[in-house]
Design a protein around this motif. Sequence first.
Motif, PDB file in Angstrom:
ATOM      1  N   ARG A  95      48.088 -34.446  69.571  1.00 27.66           N
ATOM      2  CA  ARG A  95      49.506 -34.810  69.523  1.00 27.66           C
ATOM      3  C   ARG A  95      49.904 -35.115  68.084  1.00 27.66           C
ATOM      4  NH1 ARG A  95      51.316 -33.849  74.628  1.00 27.66           N
ATOM      5  NH2 ARG A  95      50.792 -35.405  76.172  1.00 27.66           N
ATOM      6  N   VAL A 111      47.933 -43.711  75.566  1.00 26.40           N
ATOM      7  CA  VAL A 111      47.469 -42.469  76.212  1.00 26.40           C
ATOM      8  C   VAL A 111      48.407 -41.291  75.916  1.00 26.40           C
ATOM      9  CG1 VAL A 111      48.655 -42.860  78.425  1.00 26.40           C
ATOM     10  CG2 VAL A 111      46.539 -41.542  78.388  1.00 26.40           C
ATOM     11  N   TRP A 120      40.737 -41.754  74.692  1.00 27.51           N
ATOM     12  CA  TRP A 120      41.777 -41.167  75.556  1.00 27.51           C
ATOM     13  C   TRP A 120      41.212 -40.861  76.954  1.00 27.51           C
ATOM     14  CZ3 TRP A 120      41.729 -36.191  77.676  1.00 27.51           C
ATOM     15  CH2 TRP A 120      42.909 -35.795  78.317  1.00 27.51           C
ATOM     16  N   MET A 179      58.274 -48.085  89.796  1.00 21.57           N
ATOM     17  CA  MET A 179      57.169 -48.165  88.834  1.00 21.57           C
ATOM     18  C   MET A 179      56.656 -49.600  88.747  1.00 21.57           C
ATOM     19  SD  MET A 179      55.253 -46.538  86.821  1.00 21.57           S
ATOM     20  CE  MET A 179      56.044 -44.979  86.566  1.00 21.57           C
ATOM     21  N   LEU A 293      53.382 -46.119  80.913  1.00 26.33           N
ATOM     22  CA  LEU A 293      53.730 -45.642  82.258  1.00 26.33           C
ATOM     23  C   LEU A 293      55.219 -45.815  82.529  1.00 26.33           C
ATOM     24  CD1 LEU A 293      50.657 -46.860  84.352  1.00 26.33           C
ATOM     25  CD2 LEU A 293      51.096 -44.589  83.428  1.00 26.33           C
ATOM     26  N   LEU A 364      57.455 -29.480  77.153  1.00 29.52           N
ATOM     27  CA  LEU A 364      56.304 -30.379  77.353  1.00 29.52           C
ATOM     28  C   LEU A 364      56.296 -31.390  76.201  1.00 29.52           C
ATOM     29  CD1 LEU A 364      53.376 -28.021  78.480  1.00 29.52           C
ATOM     30  CD2 LEU A 364      55.071 -29.188  79.898  1.00 29.52           C
ATOM     31  N   ALA A 365      55.448 -32.402  76.284  1.00 34.39           N
ATOM     32  CA  ALA A 365      55.298 -33.285  75.121  1.00 34.39           C
ATOM     33  C   ALA A 365      54.560 -32.438  74.075  1.00 34.39           C
ATOM     34  CB  ALA A 365      54.478 -34.499  75.514  1.00 34.39           C
ATOM     35  N   PHE A 428      55.021 -30.315  85.095  1.00 32.67           N
ATOM     36  CA  PHE A 428      54.161 -31.437  84.711  1.00 32.67           C
ATOM     37  C   PHE A 428      53.108 -31.008  83.684  1.00 32.67           C
ATOM     38  CE2 PHE A 428      55.614 -32.444  89.046  1.00 32.67           C
ATOM     39  CZ  PHE A 428      56.075 -33.741  88.879  1.00 32.67           C
ATOM     40  N   PRO A 436      49.574 -37.300  84.784  1.00 36.54           N
ATOM     41  CA  PRO A 436      48.768 -37.900  85.856  1.00 36.54           C
ATOM     42  C   PRO A 436      49.631 -38.525  86.954  1.00 36.54           C
ATOM     43  CG  PRO A 436      48.861 -39.386  83.975  1.00 36.54           C
ATOM     44  CD  PRO A 436      49.686 -38.182  83.608  1.00 36.54           C
ATOM     45  N   LEU A 440      52.768 -39.871  92.431  1.00 37.98           N
ATOM     46  CA  LEU A 440      53.779 -40.929  92.505  1.00 37.98           C
ATOM     47  C   LEU A 440      55.181 -40.331  92.362  1.00 37.98           C
ATOM     48  CD1 LEU A 440      54.393 -43.944  92.763  1.00 37.98           C
ATOM     49  CD2 LEU A 440      54.254 -44.127  90.281  1.00 37.98           C
ATOM     50  N   ALA A 441      55.334 -39.418  91.402  1.00 34.10           N
ATOM     51  CA  ALA A 441      56.642 -38.789  91.185  1.00 34.10           C
ATOM     52  C   ALA A 441      57.101 -38.086  92.465  1.00 34.10           C
ATOM     53  CB  ALA A 441      56.553 -37.784  90.038  1.00 34.10           C
TER      54      ALA A 441
HETATM   55  C1  HEM Z   1      59.427 -36.036  87.945  1.00 32.86           C
HETATM   56  C2  HEM Z   1      58.682 -36.865  87.272  1.00 32.86           C
HETATM   57  C3  HEM Z   1      57.783 -36.501  86.121  1.00 32.86           C
HETATM   58  C4  HEM Z   1      57.758 -35.375  85.330  1.00 32.86           C
HETATM   59  C5  HEM Z   1      58.658 -34.150  85.420  1.00 32.86           C
HETATM   60  C6  HEM Z   1      56.688 -35.555  84.368  1.00 32.86           C
HETATM   61  C7  HEM Z   1      56.327 -34.610  83.415  1.00 32.86           C
HETATM   62  C8  HEM Z   1      55.344 -34.824  82.452  1.00 32.86           C
HETATM   63  C9  HEM Z   1      55.035 -33.877  81.400  1.00 32.86           C
HETATM   64  C10 HEM Z   1      55.677 -32.509  81.222  1.00 32.86           C
HETATM   65  C11 HEM Z   1      54.068 -34.430  80.636  1.00 32.86           C
HETATM   66  C12 HEM Z   1      53.446 -33.841  79.355  1.00 32.86           C
HETATM   67  C13 HEM Z   1      52.353 -32.861  79.655  1.00 32.86           C
HETATM   68  C14 HEM Z   1      51.805 -32.259  78.379  1.00 32.86           C
HETATM   69  O1  HEM Z   1      51.860 -32.880  77.325  1.00 32.86           O
HETATM   70  O2  HEM Z   1      51.330 -31.130  78.447  1.00 32.86           O
HETATM   71  C15 HEM Z   1      53.760 -35.723  81.188  1.00 32.86           C
HETATM   72  C16 HEM Z   1      52.823 -36.582  80.661  1.00 32.86           C
HETATM   73  C17 HEM Z   1      52.557 -37.814  81.194  1.00 32.86           C
HETATM   74  N1  HEM Z   1      53.107 -38.365  82.336  1.00 32.86           N
HETATM   75 FE1  HEM Z   1      54.502 -37.541  83.514  1.00 32.86          FE
HETATM   76  N2  HEM Z   1      56.100 -36.764  84.581  1.00 32.86           N
HETATM   77  C18 HEM Z   1      56.723 -37.376  85.640  1.00 32.86           C
HETATM   78  C19 HEM Z   1      56.406 -38.584  86.201  1.00 32.86           C
HETATM   79  C20 HEM Z   1      55.394 -39.407  85.783  1.00 32.86           C
HETATM   80  C21 HEM Z   1      55.001 -40.629  86.421  1.00 32.86           C
HETATM   81  C22 HEM Z   1      55.617 -41.177  87.705  1.00 32.86           C
HETATM   82  C23 HEM Z   1      53.989 -41.171  85.660  1.00 32.86           C
HETATM   83  C24 HEM Z   1      53.209 -42.432  85.850  1.00 32.86           C
HETATM   84  C25 HEM Z   1      53.131 -43.128  86.905  1.00 32.86           C
HETATM   85  C26 HEM Z   1      53.751 -40.282  84.548  1.00 32.86           C
HETATM   86  C27 HEM Z   1      52.822 -40.489  83.552  1.00 32.86           C
HETATM   87  C28 HEM Z   1      52.554 -39.609  82.519  1.00 32.86           C
HETATM   88  C29 HEM Z   1      51.596 -39.881  81.443  1.00 32.86           C
HETATM   89  C30 HEM Z   1      50.762 -41.151  81.269  1.00 32.86           C
HETATM   90  C31 HEM Z   1      51.597 -38.753  80.612  1.00 32.86           C
HETATM   91  C32 HEM Z   1      50.798 -38.538  79.318  1.00 32.86           C
HETATM   92  C33 HEM Z   1      49.503 -37.819  79.585  1.00 32.86           C
HETATM   93  C34 HEM Z   1      48.683 -37.586  78.309  1.00 32.86           C
HETATM   94  O3  HEM Z   1      49.235 -37.380  77.245  1.00 32.86           O
HETATM   95  O4  HEM Z   1      47.454 -37.593  78.418  1.00 32.86           O
HETATM   96  N3  HEM Z   1      54.621 -39.218  84.655  1.00 32.86           N
HETATM   97  N4  HEM Z   1      54.550 -35.939  82.299  1.00 32.86           N
END
Ligand code: HEM
Length: 491
Positions: A95, A111, A120, A179, A293, A364-365, A428, A436, A440-441
């Motif tokens: 990142r 994270v 990580w 959450m 989170l 994406l991030a 995602f 992760p 939940l989502a």
């Molecule tokens: C509709 C709901 C959600 C969408 C569309 C979404 C989408 C994403 C996307 C696109 C990423 C980045 C993936 C990448 O970098 O390749 C991400 C990362 C992440 N999301 Fe979600 N997310 C959602 C809900 C949630 C929820 C409910 C949680 C926690 C309870 C969560 C926790 C995280 C975390 C911790 C990361 C970082 C992972 C890492 O960098 O190792 N997300 N999410």
Amino acid sequence: MELILVLFSIIFFLFFLHCIDVYGKRSMPPGPTGLPIIGNLLDIGQKPHESLAKLSKKHGPLMTIKLGSVTSVVASTPDAARDILQRNDDVCSGRIIPDAVTSLENYDTSVLWIPPNHEWRTIRKAVNTFLTHSHKLDTLRDLRENVVEGMLDFLKESSLKNEVVNIGKLAFGVALNQMSNTCLSQNVTNYESDDIGGFKRAVKTLMEVDGKFNIADIFPVLKPLDPQNLRKQAKAAYGWFDDVIEGFISERLKHRNSKLPRFGDMLDSMLDFSEDNAADFSIIHIKTLLVDLFIAGTETSSNTTEWAMTELLLNPTMFSRVREEVSSIVGEDGKIKEAKILELPYLHAVVKETMRLHLSVPLLAPHKTEKEVKLGEYLVPKNTQILVNVWAIARDQRYWEKPLQFMPERFLGKEVDYKGQYFQFLPFGSGRRMCPGIPLAHRVVSLMVASYVYHFDWKLTHAREEMDMNDIFGLTLLRATPLVATPTLVN
Ligand code: HEM
């Protein structure tokens, strides 16, 4: 003379091989020509997902973009995404940390932002022990259903008073409480007032500030000046968050020492994990993870809910079909149970189609290469930013029939899901950095949409044809105009 000719031919041949090596192997993907210093800044504009999608039509599925001192490679087809997120996932999972984020006291334990190293992996393990286990999430089902009850009370009141409701704003408060109940077994906000305890403000500020284009990120010499005041704003919000979360943790530690029954929520799970992995996972990790989170999982969920409701209010037949499907599982007490809605195929298709057409995280991030890597025919150097334009892929007619139409039916009876295996549909992400929070989502969004639709009719404040479908680019792709409508209680 013959000897000279032979020597000349050998030298020419060696030079030719050298050129292939230097220019063939080492070349970056093509891209638009940039201006000196600012690079392609003027090509990108306010909606990078859209301008990059247009540029990729000309320059190809892998394209190089330069913004100031930051070089990015942009992927715009499922194959290019697979190359990055599957075949070269180990190298492409770094990142680049935005300057604003460095104001979080322990950002180097976050994270969301640290490289995919041992630390990580430990944090992801701590997250997964709770979030990816359905049975653990299910133990908190009652809490989540109570949050929805609170939302329904608010809406019933609005219905009685014939008051207009800002659906996205309400969904944001609900997602925040979902959450906080998952992590801390308690509500942190209500729906009547603008904010209680500052949670809404802190999360919103961080989403806005971390997602804003920051000139200091592309011209690092400007970092000490913080020219847009973004680091200063982020510092205040992170500082507030840090203090509040610290309070929750110390309360919980006291509770655990008192030998009263455990809550069994995410915080308990993290503290248990920390006891078993004391050397690698400390209270500091827990503090940062809780902040992460809230930031990663709140607005993404509420935003998806708001877009789903936008589409359903524009499509009354689909709205009725969701209501009919939900009616079939409503209990005698008139309540919607989370366990029952998760398997409703049409509702699930509506949520998926919303995530396809209105991607919450369109690029994406941003990822970063941890070392030199071969992508397709190109050799991309270490520390290159990698953007996967999942928005462009999800709207590409080569992979989707009538891609700009909202058609949940396209998912019915199809295996395509959002767990990172179908590279034409990656809401995602995929690979080791994949979100992760999917289970939940899925629960939070489905329960909210089902409840909005089953219990209320909604009257828009304007004609359907006048609905603004524009979005604003940031950490999440928000609706440009909030969705407002008046609810009437029907069930
Ligand atoms: C509709 C709901 C959600 C969408 C569309 C979404 C989408 C994403 C996307 C696109 C990423 C980045 C993936 C990448 O970098 O390749 C991400 C990362 C992440 N999301 Fe979600 N997310 C959602 C809900 C949630 C929820 C409910 C949680 C926690 C309870 C969560 C926790 C995280 C975390 C911790 C990361 C970082 C992972 C890492 O960098 O190792 N997300 N999410």
